[in-house]
Design a protein around this motif. Structure first.
Motif, short mmCIF file in Angstrom:
data_model
loop_
_atom_site.label_atom_id
_atom_site.label_comp_id
_atom_site.label_asym_id
_atom_site.label_seq_id
_atom_site.Cartn_x
_atom_site.Cartn_y
_atom_site.Cartn_z
N ILE A 1 3.72 0.72 0.97
CA ILE A 1 3.52 2.06 1.54
C ILE A 1 2.24 2.11 2.37
CG2 ILE A 1 3.07 4.49 0.97
CD1 ILE A 1 4.86 4.09 -1.52
N ASN A 2 1.18 1.51 1.85
CA ASN A 2 -0.09 1.57 2.57
C ASN A 2 -0.09 0.72 3.84
OD1 ASN A 2 -1.71 3.42 1.03
ND2 ASN A 2 -1.74 1.91 -0.61
N ILE A 3 0.65 -0.38 3.83
CA ILE A 3 0.78 -1.18 5.06
C ILE A 3 1.54 -0.35 6.11
CG2 ILE A 3 1.87 -3.21 6.11
CD1 ILE A 3 1.29 -4.70 3.48
N PHE B 1 -11.10 0.98 -0.66
CA PHE B 1 -10.00 1.09 0.29
C PHE B 1 -9.87 2.52 0.82
CE2 PHE B 1 -5.46 2.24 0.83
CZ PHE B 1 -5.19 1.49 1.97
N TYR B 2 -9.86 3.50 -0.09
CA TYR B 2 -9.71 4.89 0.35
C TYR B 2 -10.93 5.36 1.12
CZ TYR B 2 -5.42 5.38 -2.37
OH TYR B 2 -4.14 5.24 -2.84
N ASP C 1 -0.18 -9.90 4.99
CA ASP C 1 0.43 -10.94 4.14
C ASP C 1 -0.43 -11.23 2.92
OD1 ASP C 1 2.56 -11.14 5.87
OD2 ASP C 1 1.84 -12.93 6.89
N GLN C 2 -1.75 -11.23 3.12
CA GLN C 2 -2.67 -11.43 1.99
C GLN C 2 -2.55 -10.29 0.98
OE1 GLN C 2 -4.84 -13.78 0.99
NE2 GLN C 2 -4.23 -15.17 2.63
N ALA C 3 -2.35 -9.08 1.50
CA ALA C 3 -2.29 -7.90 0.63
C ALA C 3 -1.08 -7.92 -0.29
CB ALA C 3 -2.27 -6.63 1.48
N ILE C 4 0.04 -8.48 0.19
CA ILE C 4 1.27 -8.46 -0.62
C ILE C 4 1.56 -9.81 -1.27
CG2 ILE C 4 2.34 -6.56 0.63
CD1 ILE C 4 3.90 -8.56 2.29
N TRP D 1 -5.98 -4.67 -1.75
CA TRP D 1 -5.69 -3.47 -0.97
C TRP D 1 -6.54 -3.42 0.29
CZ3 TRP D 1 -4.03 1.80 -3.12
CH2 TRP D 1 -3.01 1.65 -4.07
N ASN D 2 -7.74 -3.97 0.20
CA ASN D 2 -8.67 -3.88 1.32
C ASN D 2 -8.27 -4.75 2.50
OD1 ASN D 2 -11.12 -2.12 0.31
ND2 ASN D 2 -10.41 -3.38 -1.42
#
Length: 559
Positions: free
Chosen positions: A126-128, A57-58, A111-114, A88-89
């Motif tokens: 935070i990343n979104i 991700f980073y 939505d998939q990320a959370i 995260w990706n």
């Protein structure tokens, strides 16, 4: 056996802690804008543990910062199969969707990320939010909605406060931004960027002296933090633009600080490009050309280098190189073309079209340049701010038709900083274009445009006296007797209101006004005509036009 299990567990736990520490070190390198160093660290982590989803991700995010979308996408997609933090990706893929104006796909990825995150988790939110802020078209209000969700879970988190500061800053809420940055730094003094951003807020408020003091405080605590020198460079650049007398001094300081920034980050192609962008702002085109050629040696295929070569070649007088470089850049499918690219292409063509030695303009090349400039303004209306000097060069060469074509584009932006002056010169250019010796019949449409341009000047600045007299002259060519009288009389009134000294300075124009008003009255009101001719003679007793006209009126009192 039990001891072996405990030992194995300790090894796993130690490896997990080590990976987390390595990720934190990579994040610090990213924050310090040492992107090549951070990439190397993250790739090392992935070699040791390919299933580390945070590392992919980073790493993908760094490639997004460097505008290398294809590489970013590869790492994000790889991260989806990771054994740790794969979701995260989806955030990285969501930002790519935002960059490509696909909000629906972005929302699906977010939505998939959370989906099914733990109640205490806030990093995903935070990343979104950062994805919305870092996208090509930032959306700070939506970012704030995600940060509010994180705030509901853990309001004191330093990274959350830092992100809130960025979001409020982008949303132009200075007070909330200041509070959030202050809270972030007080909670975690290692977040030196939060301390630096307090200076950035002062820079935005044009409090340059205080901003520099704030940056000096950052340097006192960490002299090797590169980004603070970039902010110092940008602050001195803006400061110089606000204090023209100190412009050269401050620009030199800005360039020195930017070199310091480069030395503390890296001399990768990406950082060189950022340096090149600053050189464009600072108008150091010799240095830009040197930097562009150095980048060309590093990467002969990156299309963005052609932009810098084109810009610097134009400014340094290498017009053919400028045209070819910018055309090649625009034609490359991998280029993110901006309005200034078309502006420089258009300006290059105008310069090539204008043969100063022969005083002959290549009309085909000139028309192509105008078309490119129009395209530039269609993409970004503020490009009009750069056109005044271009039009003025044609005007000073008495190429009034060409000057008018440039000023007509410039005056399409009512919010331009040069709007009044551009309208005045547009009117003048059109007027003088119709007074050339080879003009058989004045162009009515051009003169009506001139009349309208002078009207805009008068509307915004009613005491601009020359706008009245030129409007009167344009109407004289249009043979509009009523408007001739009106605007010459307006000219006389405005100058008279400024006092005797101004009247004395404009004696010749007063005579012109009196004679033309009289001539316009000659067929409709003989008494008025005589009155104004006599005013001329009061200033110039031997004026031949007034003298002969009065004789004619006396000889033909009924005509």
């Amino acid at each position: 056996m039990n001891r072996f299990k405990i030992f194995s567990f300790l090894l796993i736990a130690t490896a997990t802690v080590s990976n987390a520490q390595d990720i934190e070190q990579a994040k610090k390198a990213i924050d310090a804008e040492q992107y090549e160093k951070a990439k190397s660290m993250l790739k090392t982590i992935l070699q040791a543990k390919p299933g580390n989803g945070k590392a992919t991700f980073y790493l993908g995010n760094i490639y997004l910062k460097q505008n290398i979308e294809d590489s970013a996408k590869i790492f994000f997609q790889k991260g989806l199969t990771a054994t740790e933090s794969p979701k995260w990706n989806y955030i990285g893929l969501g930002q790519i969707d935002l960059d490509n104006a696909n909000a629906t796909a972005a929302q699906a990825n977010f939505d998939q990320a959370i989906k099914d995150i733990k109640k205490k988790d806030i990093e995903e939110y935070i990343n979104i939010a950062k994805a919305y802020m870092n996208s090509d078209k930032p959306n700070y209000k939506t970012a704030l909605t995600y940060l509010e969700k994180a705030k509901a879970v853990n309001p004191a988190d330093a990274n959350l406060q830092m992100a809130l500061g960025d979001a409020y800053y982008g949303d132009k809420n200075q007070n909330e931004s200041y509070a959030a940055y202050r809270n972030a730094f007080q909670t975690d003094p290692s977040l030196i960027r939060a301390k630096m951003q307090l200076g950035v807020l002062l820079k935005g408020a044009k409090s340059y002296t205080e901003a520099v003091k704030a940056y000096d405080n950052v340097i006192a605590s960490n002299p090797n933090y590169g980004p603070v020198y970039r902010e110092l460079a940008e602050t001195y650049y803006y400061w110089g633009n606000n204090e023209p007398k100190k412009y050269n001094e401050y620009i030199q300081k800005a360039l020195t600080y930017y070199e310091k920034y480069m030395s503390l980050t890296d001399y990768s192609l990406t950082s060189r490009m950022r340096h090149a962008d600053f050189l464009i702002l600072a108008k150091d085109y010799k240095a830009l050309e040197t930097e562009a050629n150095a980048m060309k040696e590093l990467d002969k295929v990156n299309p963005r280098i052609l932009r810098y070569l084109g810009y610097s070649a134009y400014e340094n007088g290498n017009i053919d190189v400028a045209i070819k470089s910018i055309q090649d850049f625009i034609a490359n499918p991998g280029s993110k073309v901006i309005a200034r690219d078309y502006l420089y292409l258009g300006l290059s063509k105008l310069k090539k079209a204008n043969n100063i030695e022969t005083k002959v303009v290549d009309q085909v090349m000139f028309a192509a340049g105008v078309a490119d400039i129009k395209k530039s303004v269609e993409m970004e209306i503020n490009m009009t701010n750069d056109l005044s000097e271009v039009g003025k060069k044609f005007y000073e060469q008495k190429l009034f038709k060409e000057a008018a074509a440039i000023y007509e584009i410039a005056t399409g932006n009512p919010n331009s900083k040069n709007f009044l002056l551009d309208n005045f010169y547009l009117g003048n250019s059109l007027y003088y274009n119709n007074t050339r010796k080879d003009v058989v019949k004045p162009d009515v449409a051009e003169l009506q445009k001139a009349d309208a341009a002078f009207g805009k000047v008068i509307e915004a600045s009613p005491t601009t006296q020359d706008a009245y007299i030129f409007r009167a002259r344009a109407n004289r060519l249009l043979e509009n007797e009523e408007m001739i009288i009106k605007y010459y009389e307006d000219y006389l009134r405005v100058v008279t209101e400024k006092g005797e000294e101004e009247v004395t300075k404009n004696k010749a124009k007063f005579i012109e006004s009196y004679n033309n008003i009289a001539a316009s009255y000659a067929n409709s009101d003989k008494a008025k005509a005589r009155e104004y001719f006599n005013k001329t003679l009061a200033l110039d007793p031997t004026n031949p036009y007034a003298t002969e006209s009065l004789k004619t009126l006396k000889e033909n009192p009924k005509k």
